[in-house]
Design a protein around this motif. Structure first.
Motif, PDB file in Angstrom:
ATOM      1  N   UNK A   8      57.485  87.219 -18.035  1.00 55.79           N
ATOM      2  CA  UNK A   8      57.212  86.821 -19.402  1.00 55.79           C
ATOM      3  C   UNK A   8      58.334  87.312 -20.323  1.00 55.79           C
ATOM      4  N   UNK A   9      58.552  86.630 -21.454  1.00 60.83           N
ATOM      5  CA  UNK A   9      59.533  87.111 -22.430  1.00 60.83           C
ATOM      6  C   UNK A   9      58.998  88.322 -23.183  1.00 60.83           C
ATOM      7  N   UNK A  10      59.678  88.718 -24.243  1.00 58.80           N
ATOM      8  CA  UNK A  10      59.370  89.971 -24.924  1.00 58.80           C
ATOM      9  C   UNK A  10      57.990  90.008 -25.580  1.00 58.80           C
ATOM     10  N   UNK A  11      57.422  88.846 -25.904  1.00 58.18           N
ATOM     11  CA  UNK A  11      56.078  88.808 -26.470  1.00 58.18           C
ATOM     12  C   UNK A  11      55.172  88.012 -25.529  1.00 58.18           C
ATOM     13  N   UNK A  12      54.746  88.626 -24.431  1.00 55.90           N
ATOM     14  CA  UNK A  12      54.011  87.883 -23.406  1.00 55.90           C
ATOM     15  C   UNK A  12      52.696  87.303 -23.891  1.00 55.90           C
ATOM     16  N   UNK A  13      52.085  87.944 -24.903  1.00 57.25           N
ATOM     17  CA  UNK A  13      50.791  87.446 -25.388  1.00 57.25           C
ATOM     18  C   UNK A  13      50.884  86.034 -25.960  1.00 57.25           C
ATOM     19  N   UNK A  14      52.102  85.599 -26.301  1.00 59.41           N
ATOM     20  CA  UNK A  14      52.276  84.235 -26.813  1.00 59.41           C
ATOM     21  C   UNK A  14      52.324  83.210 -25.685  1.00 59.41           C
ATOM     22  N   UNK A  15      52.501  83.682 -24.451  1.00 57.93           N
ATOM     23  CA  UNK A  15      52.713  82.777 -23.340  1.00 57.93           C
ATOM     24  C   UNK A  15      51.562  82.739 -22.343  1.00 57.93           C
ATOM     25  N   UNK A  16      50.752  83.809 -22.287  1.00 50.49           N
ATOM     26  CA  UNK A  16      49.672  83.724 -21.313  1.00 50.49           C
ATOM     27  C   UNK A  16      48.376  83.266 -21.959  1.00 50.49           C
ATOM     28  N   UNK A  17      47.519  82.739 -21.093  1.00 49.43           N
ATOM     29  CA  UNK A  17      46.264  82.158 -21.523  1.00 49.43           C
ATOM     30  C   UNK A  17      45.214  83.259 -21.661  1.00 49.43           C
ATOM     31  N   UNK A  18      44.576  83.347 -22.834  1.00 53.44           N
ATOM     32  CA  UNK A  18      43.593  84.399 -23.074  1.00 53.44           C
ATOM     33  C   UNK A  18      42.213  83.908 -22.615  1.00 53.44           C
ATOM     34  N   UNK A  19      41.835  84.269 -21.398  1.00 53.21           N
ATOM     35  CA  UNK A  19      40.519  83.871 -20.916  1.00 53.21           C
ATOM     36  C   UNK A  19      40.094  84.833 -19.815  1.00 53.21           C
ATOM     37  N   UNK A  20      38.790  85.099 -19.723  1.00 47.73           N
ATOM     38  CA  UNK A  20      38.300  86.096 -18.775  1.00 47.73           C
ATOM     39  C   UNK A  20      38.542  85.668 -17.331  1.00 47.73           C
ATOM     40  N   UNK A  21      38.528  84.371 -17.081  1.00 45.52           N
ATOM     41  CA  UNK A  21      38.707  83.866 -15.718  1.00 45.52           C
ATOM     42  C   UNK A  21      40.158  84.011 -15.266  1.00 45.52           C
ATOM     43  N   UNK A  22      41.083  83.650 -16.159  1.00 44.77           N
ATOM     44  CA  UNK A  22      42.495  83.595 -15.788  1.00 44.77           C
ATOM     45  C   UNK A  22      43.261  84.871 -16.083  1.00 44.77           C
ATOM     46  N   UNK A  23      42.712  85.739 -16.913  1.00 38.46           N
ATOM     47  CA  UNK A  23      43.425  86.960 -17.247  1.00 38.46           C
ATOM     48  C   UNK A  23      44.726  86.654 -17.962  1.00 38.46           C
ATOM     49  N   UNK A  24      45.838  87.113 -17.412  1.00 42.73           N
ATOM     50  CA  UNK A  24      47.130  86.925 -18.057  1.00 42.73           C
ATOM     51  C   UNK A  24      47.974  85.862 -17.371  1.00 42.73           C
ATOM     52  N   UNK A  25      47.325  84.871 -16.782  1.00 46.02           N
ATOM     53  CA  UNK A  25      48.085  83.757 -16.208  1.00 46.02           C
ATOM     54  C   UNK A  25      48.812  83.000 -17.307  1.00 46.02           C
ATOM     55  N   UNK A  26      49.999  82.460 -16.964  1.00 49.17           N
ATOM     56  CA  UNK A  26      50.704  81.625 -17.930  1.00 49.17           C
ATOM     57  C   UNK A  26      49.916  80.331 -18.152  1.00 49.17           C
ATOM     58  N   UNK A  36      46.159  74.830 -14.159  1.00 44.96           N
ATOM     59  CA  UNK A  36      45.943  74.442 -12.761  1.00 44.96           C
ATOM     60  C   UNK A  36      44.675  75.074 -12.209  1.00 44.96           C
ATOM     61  N   UNK A  37      44.462  76.342 -12.542  1.00 43.21           N
ATOM     62  CA  UNK A  37      43.320  77.053 -11.982  1.00 43.21           C
ATOM     63  C   UNK A  37      41.999  76.485 -12.506  1.00 43.21           C
ATOM     64  N   UNK A  38      41.939  76.172 -13.780  1.00 40.68           N
ATOM     65  CA  UNK A  38      40.720  75.589 -14.341  1.00 40.68           C
ATOM     66  C   UNK A  38      40.435  74.218 -13.737  1.00 40.68           C
TER      67      UNK A  38
END
Length: 300
Positions: A264-282, A288-290
């Motif tokens: 991830x780049x310097x601000x990873x929270x802007x790039x990963x999906x915020x969800x309990x199932x996926x955690x910090x997946x991009x 794809x997982x959903x």
């Protein structure tokens, strides 16, 4: 192009391999492909196919029979920094070569990435689905050959040939290896040189530098993972995942997507999906997982 136009040499001893590779010395560019069961460290490696620029014969190496000595010969070739190695989606091939033969392929030019970055021949080159907007649309080798063959006679003949030798299921462990199976293994390697001519040769020097760096990063996506996730196949075989190499920087925060292992780049929270199932997946892997969960729920 008829199937009789395909020339290959099956190599099943270290001595024959050393003699064949001696003819490769001095080549600036080779093409590489591998075949096996499940094509990862959890499967098997059965065949290694090598194409040589300027020569029509494909070398098909039976890994079972060439032994350790044969593996050392291949390592010398694939790790030679002076030889460009053309591949199509190098991730799985590099993983099996690393874990079964202990080698790191050097100087890779991945033509799937070249095709992804170019996309001049596609009417709709970018994905518009929510969450993965702007990612390049990635297609497989057969589809790329079909699209480019409309303006290239060599690729047109290779596309027809690939269709002619297509096999639904292959058991790569069966010996002796049938002629039809060897033809099937040889065709993909033959197609990489004209693809290189179409996708890379006309490109700028800066594009070639970007492609070279991205190809080496791409090759390490599986080999650098200490232990594969049980569902790794979902992420590494899906056709849109290579696209995230383009918009995401190759380094930054030190944190990675737990699915595809990209940085991830310097601000990873802007790039990963915020969800309990996926955690910090991009976003791409989460999408794809959903879809995977939804598909399985429908089946049940």
């Amino acid at each position: 192009m008829a199937t009789t136009d395909v020339s290959y040499k099956l190599i099943d001893s270290a001595e024959d391999l050393r003699g064949a590779i001696a003819d490769v010395k001095g080549a600036n560019r080779i093409a590489l492909d591998c075949e096996g069961i499940r094509m990862s460290r959890e499967g098997t490696l059965e065949l290694v196919q090598i194409g040589i620029e300027g020569k029509e014969e494909v070398l098909i190496v039976d890994i079972r029979t060439v032994g350790t000595e044969g593996s050392q010969v291949l390592q010398e070739l694939f790790e030679d920094a002076n030889v460009e190695v053309l591949m199509w989606d190098c991730r799985r091939d590099c993983d099996v070569l690393k874990h079964f033969l202990g080698m790191d392929v050097n100087n890779i030019v991945d033509l799937q990435l070249a095709d992804t970055l170019q996309k001049k021949h596609m009417a709709k080159p970018y994905i518009k689905r929510k969450g993965v907007e702007g990612y390049p649309r990635v297609v497989g080798l057969r589809k790329t050959l079909q699209l480019l063959s409309e303006t290239d006679e060599t690729l047109h003949r290779l596309t027809d040939l690939k269709s002619a030798v297509s096999i639904t299921e292959v058991d790569w462990t069966v010996r002796p290896i049938a002629h039809e199976v060897l033809l099937y293994a040889a065709v993909d390697v033959l197609s990489l040189f004209p693809l290189y001519t179409n996708l890379v040769c006309p490109a700028s020097h800066s594009f070639k530098n970007l492609l070279s760096a991205a190809s080496m990063e791409y090759s390490s996506l599986l080999t650098s993972v200490e232990k594969l996730r049980p569902d790794y196949n979902l992420f590494f075989s899906y056709i849109i995942t290579p696209g995230v190499l383009c918009p995401l920087p190759l380094s930054g925060s030190g944190r990675t997507c737990p699915a595809c292992c990209r940085n991830y780049p310097n601000k990873p929270e802007l790039f990963y999906n915020h969800c309990r199932v996926c955690g910090e997946m991009c976003h791409v892997c989460a999408d794809l997982y959903h879809r995977h969960l939804k598909k399985n729920a429908v089946k049940e």
